[in-house]
Design a protein around this motif. Structure first.
Motif, PDB file in Angstrom:
ATOM      1  N   GLY A  26      43.785  40.712  47.591  1.00 51.97           N
ATOM      2  CA  GLY A  26      44.030  41.908  48.372  1.00 51.97           C
ATOM      3  C   GLY A  26      44.881  42.942  47.658  1.00 51.97           C
ATOM      4  O   GLY A  26      45.015  44.075  48.125  1.00 51.97           O
ATOM      5  N   HIS A  27      45.474  42.556  46.522  1.00 53.60           N
ATOM      6  CA  HIS A  27      46.311  43.488  45.757  1.00 53.60           C
ATOM      7  C   HIS A  27      45.429  44.471  44.992  1.00 53.60           C
ATOM      8  O   HIS A  27      44.371  44.111  44.480  1.00 53.60           O
ATOM      9  CB  HIS A  27      47.196  42.710  44.785  1.00 53.60           C
ATOM     10  CG  HIS A  27      48.303  43.526  44.198  1.00 53.60           C
ATOM     11  ND1 HIS A  27      48.088  44.429  43.186  1.00 53.60           N
ATOM     12  CD2 HIS A  27      49.625  43.584  44.483  1.00 53.60           C
ATOM     13  CE1 HIS A  27      49.241  44.999  42.854  1.00 53.60           C
ATOM     14  NE2 HIS A  27      50.194  44.508  43.637  1.00 53.60           N
ATOM     15  N   GLN A  28      45.865  45.705  44.888  1.00 49.53           N
ATOM     16  CA  GLN A  28      45.059  46.752  44.260  1.00 49.53           C
ATOM     17  C   GLN A  28      44.759  46.477  42.792  1.00 49.53           C
ATOM     18  O   GLN A  28      43.761  46.959  42.253  1.00 49.53           O
ATOM     19  CB  GLN A  28      45.759  48.105  44.381  1.00 49.53           C
ATOM     20  CG  GLN A  28      47.102  48.187  43.668  1.00 49.53           C
ATOM     21  CD  GLN A  28      47.708  49.578  43.713  1.00 49.53           C
ATOM     22  OE1 GLN A  28      46.988  50.548  43.899  1.00 49.53           O
ATOM     23  NE2 GLN A  28      49.011  49.676  43.544  1.00 49.53           N
ATOM     24  N   PHE A  29      45.627  45.682  42.123  1.00 45.73           N
ATOM     25  CA  PHE A  29      45.409  45.407  40.702  1.00 45.73           C
ATOM     26  C   PHE A  29      44.307  44.371  40.471  1.00 45.73           C
ATOM     27  O   PHE A  29      43.754  44.282  39.376  1.00 45.73           O
ATOM     28  CB  PHE A  29      46.686  44.849  40.050  1.00 45.73           C
ATOM     29  CG  PHE A  29      47.839  45.802  39.967  1.00 45.73           C
ATOM     30  CD1 PHE A  29      49.100  45.337  39.604  1.00 45.73           C
ATOM     31  CD2 PHE A  29      47.686  47.161  40.232  1.00 45.73           C
ATOM     32  CE1 PHE A  29      50.181  46.205  39.522  1.00 45.73           C
ATOM     33  CE2 PHE A  29      48.754  48.026  40.159  1.00 45.73           C
ATOM     34  CZ  PHE A  29      50.010  47.557  39.804  1.00 45.73           C
ATOM     35  N   VAL A  30      44.036  43.527  41.466  1.00 46.85           N
ATOM     36  CA  VAL A  30      43.336  42.259  41.242  1.00 46.85           C
ATOM     37  C   VAL A  30      41.845  42.363  41.531  1.00 46.85           C
ATOM     38  O   VAL A  30      41.427  42.826  42.590  1.00 46.85           O
ATOM     39  CB  VAL A  30      43.960  41.135  42.089  1.00 46.85           C
ATOM     40  CG1 VAL A  30      43.192  39.822  41.924  1.00 46.85           C
ATOM     41  CG2 VAL A  30      45.426  40.947  41.692  1.00 46.85           C
ATOM     42  N   SER A  31      41.044  41.889  40.569  1.00 47.17           N
ATOM     43  CA  SER A  31      39.605  41.771  40.758  1.00 47.17           C
ATOM     44  C   SER A  31      39.245  40.414  41.344  1.00 47.17           C
ATOM     45  O   SER A  31      38.405  40.316  42.232  1.00 47.17           O
ATOM     46  CB  SER A  31      38.881  41.950  39.423  1.00 47.17           C
ATOM     47  OG  SER A  31      37.531  41.620  39.529  1.00 47.17           O
ATOM     48  N   GLU A  32      39.893  39.345  40.853  1.00 44.81           N
ATOM     49  CA  GLU A  32      39.592  37.994  41.328  1.00 44.81           C
ATOM     50  C   GLU A  32      40.764  37.079  41.003  1.00 44.81           C
ATOM     51  O   GLU A  32      41.510  37.301  40.050  1.00 44.81           O
ATOM     52  CB  GLU A  32      38.315  37.471  40.657  1.00 44.81           C
ATOM     53  CG  GLU A  32      37.843  36.148  41.208  1.00 44.81           C
ATOM     54  CD  GLU A  32      36.495  35.737  40.639  1.00 44.81           C
ATOM     55  OE1 GLU A  32      35.986  34.689  41.070  1.00 44.81           O
ATOM     56  OE2 GLU A  32      35.964  36.452  39.769  1.00 44.81           O
ATOM     57  N   ALA A  33      40.921  36.038  41.811  1.00 43.66           N
ATOM     58  CA  ALA A  33      41.988  35.070  41.586  1.00 43.66           C
ATOM     59  C   ALA A  33      41.488  33.672  41.914  1.00 43.66           C
ATOM     60  O   ALA A  33      40.658  33.489  42.812  1.00 43.66           O
ATOM     61  CB  ALA A  33      43.212  35.406  42.435  1.00 43.66           C
ATOM     62  N   ALA A  34      41.977  32.679  41.187  1.00 45.74           N
ATOM     63  CA  ALA A  34      41.706  31.272  41.473  1.00 45.74           C
ATOM     64  C   ALA A  34      43.030  30.527  41.416  1.00 45.74           C
ATOM     65  O   ALA A  34      43.805  30.695  40.462  1.00 45.74           O
ATOM     66  CB  ALA A  34      40.723  30.690  40.471  1.00 45.74           C
ATOM     67  N   VAL A  35      43.288  29.716  42.436  1.00 44.66           N
ATOM     68  CA  VAL A  35      44.585  29.052  42.574  1.00 44.66           C
ATOM     69  C   VAL A  35      44.396  27.539  42.627  1.00 44.66           C
ATOM     70  O   VAL A  35      43.507  27.044  43.336  1.00 44.66           O
ATOM     71  CB  VAL A  35      45.308  29.542  43.849  1.00 44.66           C
ATOM     72  CG1 VAL A  35      46.559  28.731  44.125  1.00 44.66           C
ATOM     73  CG2 VAL A  35      45.644  31.024  43.718  1.00 44.66           C
ATOM     74  N   VAL A  36      45.226  26.819  41.888  1.00 46.41           N
ATOM     75  CA  VAL A  36      45.199  25.355  41.888  1.00 46.41           C
ATOM     76  C   VAL A  36      46.638  24.836  41.938  1.00 46.41           C
ATOM     77  O   VAL A  36      47.595  25.592  41.752  1.00 46.41           O
ATOM     78  CB  VAL A  36      44.487  24.798  40.640  1.00 46.41           C
ATOM     79  CG1 VAL A  36      43.026  25.206  40.625  1.00 46.41           C
ATOM     80  CG2 VAL A  36      45.180  25.265  39.356  1.00 46.41           C
ATOM     81  N   GLY A  37      46.764  23.539  42.166  1.00 42.26           N
ATOM     82  CA  GLY A  37      48.083  22.914  42.135  1.00 42.26           C
ATOM     83  C   GLY A  37      48.494  22.534  40.724  1.00 42.26           C
ATOM     84  O   GLY A  37      47.655  22.381  39.833  1.00 42.26           O
ATOM     85  N   MET A  38      49.803  22.393  40.524  1.00 39.67           N
ATOM     86  CA  MET A  38      50.349  21.972  39.231  1.00 39.67           C
ATOM     87  C   MET A  38      51.575  21.102  39.475  1.00 39.67           C
ATOM     88  O   MET A  38      52.219  21.204  40.530  1.00 39.67           O
ATOM     89  CB  MET A  38      50.745  23.195  38.396  1.00 39.67           C
ATOM     90  CG  MET A  38      51.824  24.069  39.039  1.00 39.67           C
ATOM     91  SD  MET A  38      52.391  25.424  37.986  1.00 39.67           S
ATOM     92  CE  MET A  38      53.357  24.532  36.767  1.00 39.67           C
ATOM     93  N   PRO A  39      51.917  20.212  38.556  1.00 41.31           N
ATOM     94  CA  PRO A  39      53.120  19.399  38.735  1.00 41.31           C
ATOM     95  C   PRO A  39      54.368  20.267  38.759  1.00 41.31           C
ATOM     96  O   PRO A  39      54.467  21.246  38.013  1.00 41.31           O
ATOM     97  CB  PRO A  39      53.109  18.483  37.500  1.00 41.31           C
ATOM     98  CG  PRO A  39      51.712  18.536  36.973  1.00 41.31           C
ATOM     99  CD  PRO A  39      51.193  19.884  37.317  1.00 41.31           C
TER     100      PRO A  39
END
Length: 661
Positions: free
Chosen positions: A545-558
């Motif tokens: 939803g941010h004006q800068f962003v075309s696409e995002a993918a989110v995952v977990g990390m330790p």
């Protein structure tokens, strides 16, 4: 134009009045009556649907037999029918043979090919007779490795006509993936082509097939379609040109359909599993056809005058159910497209919509996002006034993508239907109905009649309103998979071990106070940070939803303190790519914190040029998860990627980022 819905549903948009007035299901009142009846009298409900949707040689004696111990379902037991007959012959008998069945649009813009139902019937019969000539019969498995060309559904329907079980392998898969599926299914026959075409490039499918067949001595016959006109090495006695076989003097243009029991297998389709290797999902004839056809008709409100376009590849289940079986059972005219949405220009989809006057479009959020990246100007080059219903499939759609799709493609007038289902379910289980359901951006609406979802906690208790949990299905439905081919024990362990009394979908979900279902992606995409369950899709939606962003993918990390942290891979829009990266990250963190809360702020934001995608456009989250966890020695599945080089770029960027931090 849609307006805010009544009935106290805040933020929902009503279907256009004209659409509702002519719809199969016209209102929420009608939907509730249908749904209530489907629960009170499921046998009566599904029997009526089965009689309405299909022609049967012999009627069933039992609608549903369910063994709760073995997890075995038998639908329409005693019923006899044929899938190809229901897709083709009955339309000819009804005087609809000259109706267009398929508009085929090739990779390079051009004339393509149009098949009427009569022409499709003849080609299916001819290839069915070819298969019979070479000894293929009822129950035999036939592997099909083709791009998006008409010969793909022709081969599938030819198999169905003679009772063979088709095993479609996505044309973007490598020789190793093809080999594994041939061996697991025990296929003795392969259908492929000289080469495919994609984005102007030639894809050497026959070469891949030859490599695969080195380890598949059981394959006796290979039928090769001439698509790209490239030279291939044909093995004498094994390889046969498709066109020459169909034109042979002993091949007739009619082929009596095999009478099939409702529970006879129709196809095997391989899908990813928690075991780390693909498993063969087995679907049978009667129940699957009922599910695929009635959901196609009711969800999208498809009528005779519509031109339907499911933009999925037939190598995946969406193409099986909503490009082949559902639309053809319903006698629809439809588009089949070989290429990709952005080739040769980002308005290719819209050119096709204008060319064929498409009225109902069904595609994936990832495709929409790829088009959004190119800006709104490409949506204004074509006449999209023919569109009346839009659909999405394959992953949860974020509200910003939903709204862009509705406003820029649907002109603010078309309902957007986010549909939820799986390879295993055979057809749609949760979705708005085009003419009845007020839609909420990002929600999949309500369960289809006859489908009984439940949201469960790990301790098997039901989740509260707006509480995330495991999406499960309590009662059998006609299109459900019957087993994992050759391994029913694994089927039970995979789908019924955690909740023995309900089918485990593997997806997270919540239901809001209005009863709307909000899918949250795979359960392993839910991140447990400091004891808080955070949906990766929710964070992705906030970032997008941010004006800068075309696409995002989110995952977990330790994370040493939180247990799990949040790792975000972010692609910026072109005009923002040269901004200071640290300032961009700071702005994104602030934005996510404001949208969701401080607990949802990513611990790492990696600015990337691209994400690892399969050739069908699906983001390979397993690869992203391993990169975020530093397990770069476990990066399998690269063979399915459209651009394997993206992975090395992401690994280098992650290392640089983590070393810096």
């Amino acid at each position: 134009m849609s307006q805010e819905a009544s009935e106290g549903i805040v933020g929902a948009l009503l279907p256009p009045e004209e659409l509702s007035r002519n719809a199969y299901v016209k209102s929420m009142g009608e939907y509730r009556d249908l749904y209530r009846r489907s629960l009170d009298d499921p046998d009566g409900f599904w029997a009526e649907v089965a009689e309405q949707q299909l022609d049967w040689y012999r009627r069933w004696h039992t609608v549903l037999s369910w063994d709760p111990e073995r997890k075995e379902a038998r639908w329409f037991e005693g019923g006899v029918l044929n899938a190809a007959y229901n897709c083709l012959d009955r339309h000819l008998a009804a005087g609809r043979g000259e109706r267009i069945a398929i508009h085929w649009d090739p990779d390079e813009p051009g004339e393509g090919r149009t098949l009427t139902y009569r022409q499709l019937h003849e080609e299916v019969c001819r290839f069915a007779n070819v298969l019979r000539k070479y000894g293929v019969g009822k129950g035999d498995r036939v592997c099909i490795y083709l791009p998006m060309i008409p010969e793909l559904p022709i081969a599938m329907l030819a198999c169905a006509r003679i009772g063979a079980v088709h095993v479609v392998v996505f044309g973007g898969f490598s020789s190793g993936a093809l080999r594994d599926r041939i061996l697991d299914s025990g296929s003795r026959t392969l259908v492929c082509c000289d080469a495919g075409r994609r984005c102007g490039k030639v894809i050497p499918l026959m070469r891949n097939a030859d490599w695969a067949l080195r380890d598949c001595p059981g394959v006796q016959n290979v039928f090769v379609v001439r698509r790209a006109g490239v030279a291939v090495e044909m093995k004498e006695g094994r390889d046969h040109w498709w066109d020459e076989e169909l034109a042979a003097e002993d091949i007739e243009g009619d082929c009596p359909p095999e009478e099939m029991n409702a529970e006879d297998p129709l196809f095997i389709l391989y899908t990813a599993s928690s075991t780390g290797r693909p498993v063969g999902v087995l679907h049978t004839t009667g129940g699957y056809l009922v599910q695929a056809s009635i959901t196609h008709r009711w969800v999208f409100d498809v009528h005779d005058e519509d031109v339907w376009w499911c933009a999925a590849d037939v190598g995946w289940v969406t193409g099986h159910s909503y490009l082949v079986y559902g639309p053809l059972v319903n006698g629809s005219s439809q588009v089949m497209f070989e290429g990709v949405a952005t080739y040769p220009h980002p308005d290719r989809f819209w050119q096709i919509c204008e060319k064929y006057r498409v009225s109902v479009l069904y595609t994936a959020p990832t495709v929409i996002r790829s088009l959004m990246k190119h800006g709104d100007k490409w949506t204004t080059t074509c006449d999209l006034s023919s569109l009346r219903v839009l659909g999405t499939v394959g992953e949860p759609v974020s509200p910003d993508v939903w709204l862009w799709y509705r406003n820029n493609i649907g002109g603010g007038r078309c309902p957007v239907l986010d549909t939820w289902w799986q390879t295993e379910t055979g057809g749609i289980l949760i979705a708005p109905l085009a003419g009845a359901t007020p839609t909420k951006p990002g929600s999949s609406g309500f369960p289809f009649p006859g489908v009984v979802p439940v949201i469960l906690r790990q301790d098997r208790t039901e989740a509260d309103v707006d509480e995330s949990g495991f999406l499960c299905i309590k009662q059998p439905w006609p299109g459900m998979m019957r087993t994992i081919y050759g391994n029913h024990k694994l089927f039970v362990e995979t789908y019924y071990s955690l909740f023995p009394d309900a089918y485990l979908t593997g997806d997270g979900c919540r239901v809001d106070a209005d009863g709307y279902y909000w899918l949250q992606g795979r359960v392993d995409n839910v991140i447990n940070a400091s004891g808080f369950r955070i949906g990766a899709c929710e964070v992705e939606s906030a970032l997008a939803g941010h004006q800068f962003v075309s696409e995002a993918a989110v995952v977990g990390m330790p994370h040493a303190v939180k247990g799990q942290g949040i790792y975000a891979f972010v692609i910026l829009k072109g005009e923002y790519e040269k901004l200071d990266s640290d300032e961009v990250r700071t702005d994104l963190l602030r934005y996510v914190g404001n949208r969701i809360g401080p607990i949802a702020r990513p611990d790492v934001i990696q600015l990337a040029a691209a994400l690892p995608r399969t050739r069908s456009g699906k983001v390979m989250r397993g690869i992203l998860r391993n990169i975020a966890e530093g397990k770069t020695d476990r990066l399998a599945d690269r063979e399915t990627l459209a651009d394997p080089g993206v992975v090395e770029q992401l690994i280098a960027g992650s290392k640089e980022l983590l070393d810096k931090g």
